[in-house]
Motif scaffolding. Sequence first.
Motif, PDB file in Angstrom:
ATOM      1  N   LEU A   1       0.812  -1.210   0.000  1.00 55.48           N
ATOM      2  CA  LEU A   1       0.000   0.000   0.000  1.00 55.48           C
ATOM      3  C   LEU A   1       0.852   1.269   0.000  1.00 55.48           C
ATOM      4  O   LEU A   1       0.555   2.221  -0.736  1.00 55.48           O
ATOM      5  CB  LEU A   1      -0.930   0.005   1.214  1.00 55.48           C
ATOM      6  CG  LEU A   1      -2.285  -0.675   1.020  1.00 55.48           C
ATOM      7  CD1 LEU A   1      -3.101  -0.613   2.292  1.00 55.48           C
ATOM      8  CD2 LEU A   1      -3.045  -0.048  -0.125  1.00 55.48           C
ATOM      9  N   VAL A   2       1.890   1.299   0.803  1.00 57.02           N
ATOM     10  CA  VAL A   2       2.723   2.507   0.878  1.00 57.02           C
ATOM     11  C   VAL A   2       3.434   2.782  -0.437  1.00 57.02           C
ATOM     12  O   VAL A   2       3.346   3.900  -0.972  1.00 57.02           O
ATOM     13  CB  VAL A   2       3.717   2.397   2.050  1.00 57.02           C
ATOM     14  CG1 VAL A   2       4.676   3.587   2.030  1.00 57.02           C
ATOM     15  CG2 VAL A   2       2.973   2.342   3.374  1.00 57.02           C
TER      16      VAL A   2
ATOM     17  N   TRP B   1       2.612   1.728  -3.416  1.00 56.58           N
ATOM     18  CA  TRP B   1       1.578   2.026  -4.402  1.00 56.58           C
ATOM     19  C   TRP B   1       1.063   3.452  -4.250  1.00 56.58           C
ATOM     20  O   TRP B   1       0.899   4.170  -5.241  1.00 56.58           O
ATOM     21  CB  TRP B   1       0.422   1.033  -4.256  1.00 56.58           C
ATOM     22  CG  TRP B   1       0.622  -0.219  -5.025  1.00 56.58           C
ATOM     23  CD1 TRP B   1       1.704  -0.587  -5.762  1.00 56.58           C
ATOM     24  CD2 TRP B   1      -0.294  -1.292  -5.109  1.00 56.58           C
ATOM     25  NE1 TRP B   1       1.530  -1.828  -6.301  1.00 56.58           N
ATOM     26  CE2 TRP B   1       0.311  -2.281  -5.929  1.00 56.58           C
ATOM     27  CE3 TRP B   1      -1.545  -1.538  -4.585  1.00 56.58           C
ATOM     28  CZ2 TRP B   1      -0.312  -3.479  -6.231  1.00 56.58           C
ATOM     29  CZ3 TRP B   1      -2.180  -2.728  -4.886  1.00 56.58           C
ATOM     30  CH2 TRP B   1      -1.561  -3.692  -5.696  1.00 56.58           C
ATOM     31  N   TYR B   2       0.798   3.838  -3.026  1.00 55.28           N
ATOM     32  CA  TYR B   2       0.287   5.192  -2.809  1.00 55.28           C
ATOM     33  C   TYR B   2       1.320   6.224  -3.259  1.00 55.28           C
ATOM     34  O   TYR B   2       0.953   7.252  -3.860  1.00 55.28           O
ATOM     35  CB  TYR B   2      -0.061   5.393  -1.335  1.00 55.28           C
ATOM     36  CG  TYR B   2      -0.666   6.746  -1.052  1.00 55.28           C
ATOM     37  CD1 TYR B   2      -2.025   6.971  -1.253  1.00 55.28           C
ATOM     38  CD2 TYR B   2       0.124   7.795  -0.592  1.00 55.28           C
ATOM     39  CE1 TYR B   2      -2.591   8.217  -1.008  1.00 55.28           C
ATOM     40  CE2 TYR B   2      -0.428   9.050  -0.350  1.00 55.28           C
ATOM     41  CZ  TYR B   2      -1.784   9.245  -0.554  1.00 55.28           C
ATOM     42  OH  TYR B   2      -2.334  10.480  -0.320  1.00 55.28           O
TER      43      TYR B   2
ATOM     44  N   ALA C   1       0.359   8.537  -6.324  1.00 53.63           N
ATOM     45  CA  ALA C   1       0.240   9.954  -5.962  1.00 53.63           C
ATOM     46  C   ALA C   1       1.110  10.816  -6.868  1.00 53.63           C
ATOM     47  O   ALA C   1       0.701  11.911  -7.278  1.00 53.63           O
ATOM     48  CB  ALA C   1       0.613  10.157  -4.498  1.00 53.63           C
TER      49      ALA C   1
ATOM     50  N   VAL D   1      -4.356   8.958  -7.647  1.00 58.06           N
ATOM     51  CA  VAL D   1      -5.061   8.620  -6.413  1.00 58.06           C
ATOM     52  C   VAL D   1      -6.420   9.319  -6.400  1.00 58.06           C
ATOM     53  O   VAL D   1      -6.516  10.523  -6.671  1.00 58.06           O
ATOM     54  CB  VAL D   1      -4.235   9.030  -5.185  1.00 58.06           C
ATOM     55  CG1 VAL D   1      -5.040   8.814  -3.904  1.00 58.06           C
ATOM     56  CG2 VAL D   1      -2.944   8.242  -5.131  1.00 58.06           C
TER      57      VAL D   1
ATOM     58  N   SER E   1      -5.399  -1.725  -8.538  1.00 58.92           N
ATOM     59  CA  SER E   1      -5.110  -2.336  -7.238  1.00 58.92           C
ATOM     60  C   SER E   1      -5.927  -3.605  -7.023  1.00 58.92           C
ATOM     61  O   SER E   1      -5.433  -4.576  -6.442  1.00 58.92           O
ATOM     62  CB  SER E   1      -5.380  -1.329  -6.123  1.00 58.92           C
ATOM     63  OG  SER E   1      -6.741  -0.954  -6.100  1.00 58.92           O
TER      64      SER E   1
ATOM     65  N   VAL F   1      -7.550   3.461   1.118  1.00 59.92           N
ATOM     66  CA  VAL F   1      -6.369   4.313   0.963  1.00 59.92           C
ATOM     67  C   VAL F   1      -6.362   5.035  -0.376  1.00 59.92           C
ATOM     68  O   VAL F   1      -5.965   6.202  -0.462  1.00 59.92           O
ATOM     69  CB  VAL F   1      -5.091   3.461   1.130  1.00 59.92           C
ATOM     70  CG1 VAL F   1      -3.843   4.311   0.904  1.00 59.92           C
ATOM     71  CG2 VAL F   1      -5.055   2.822   2.509  1.00 59.92           C
ATOM     72  N   LEU F   2      -6.817   4.365  -1.434  1.00 62.91           N
ATOM     73  CA  LEU F   2      -6.618   4.899  -2.787  1.00 62.91           C
ATOM     74  C   LEU F   2      -7.858   5.545  -3.390  1.00 62.91           C
ATOM     75  O   LEU F   2      -7.753   6.144  -4.466  1.00 62.91           O
ATOM     76  CB  LEU F   2      -6.150   3.763  -3.712  1.00 62.91           C
ATOM     77  CG  LEU F   2      -4.839   3.082  -3.312  1.00 62.91           C
ATOM     78  CD1 LEU F   2      -4.568   1.884  -4.216  1.00 62.91           C
ATOM     79  CD2 LEU F   2      -3.673   4.063  -3.367  1.00 62.91           C
TER      80      LEU F   2
END
Length: 295
Positions: free
Chosen positions: A142-143, A145-146, A150, A155, A164, A235-236
């Motif tokens: 997740l980190v 990917w974000y 971003a 995002v 995802s 998150v996304l």
Amino acid sequence: MTDTLTVQPELIRAKPEPERSVKRRSKGRAYPIFRVLMLTLTVVLFVAPLVWMVMASLKTNVDIYDPGKTFAFTPTLDNYINVLSRNNYFTFIFNSFWVALWSTIFSLILGVPAAYAMSRFTMHRSAMVVLMARIIPGVSLLVPWYFIFANLKMVGGFGVLILSHMFVALPLIVYIMISYFDSMPLELEEQAQVDGLTPIGAFLRISLPLSAPGLATAGILSFIFSWNNFMFALVLSGANTKTLPVAIFNFVSYASIDWGSLMSAAVVVTVPIMVIALFTQKYIVSGLTAGATKG
């Protein structure tokens, strides 16, 4: 003669039943009872939370906290009105359906040819990499990917959610279809190539139609996993792309929890998946068992 006749019945005794046969009878009677108890326990464990969820969705928050009104209560539809009308949950339903649909379609387009190649060319290392991708926890990605999405200004859009969710769907589809293509006889494709088809034509005209149960199995399971996915969307996603599992989280606040609306929203999430599972269970079972027994 009379004395012997009168004495013999008294001397005759019934032979005691062997101890092994008694144990076998007791085991034979105990097994059905044990099976019924285990089945009943399993059904209760799975059904009881669903029954409580449906009943709580028809109660007020006061009735939910009252033990005396566990079963005896006055049903109300205010929670469903609050979820579907005031909170605009039809938008969240559409978002979940849109993301699940396209992530499943793209995963099938990429995963089925990949599974066919791995099966026909015995690419065991590639199959192992796919399996490892299926095992790796998604939270570990997740980190990065974000950070990547971003920087790409993606995002909050549907594209990042679809990509995802493909991380979950693609390995699942590849792994199911590999076992299914392994179960199909290679002679059918060889005969098709003798008749003039190219290897790609044999795949499209022979192997792909015959693998329809496997495609249905992989597609249905991929759609269900995408529909229920919470972590990636949390998150996304953005305000306009929020999916149902994330929208349910809005009923949980720091000070209190709106249990009635939360349970009604959970029913809204669960019902479509249950309907899909009920109407497609024969395809799921046939696809999974065919890939398992023929391979």
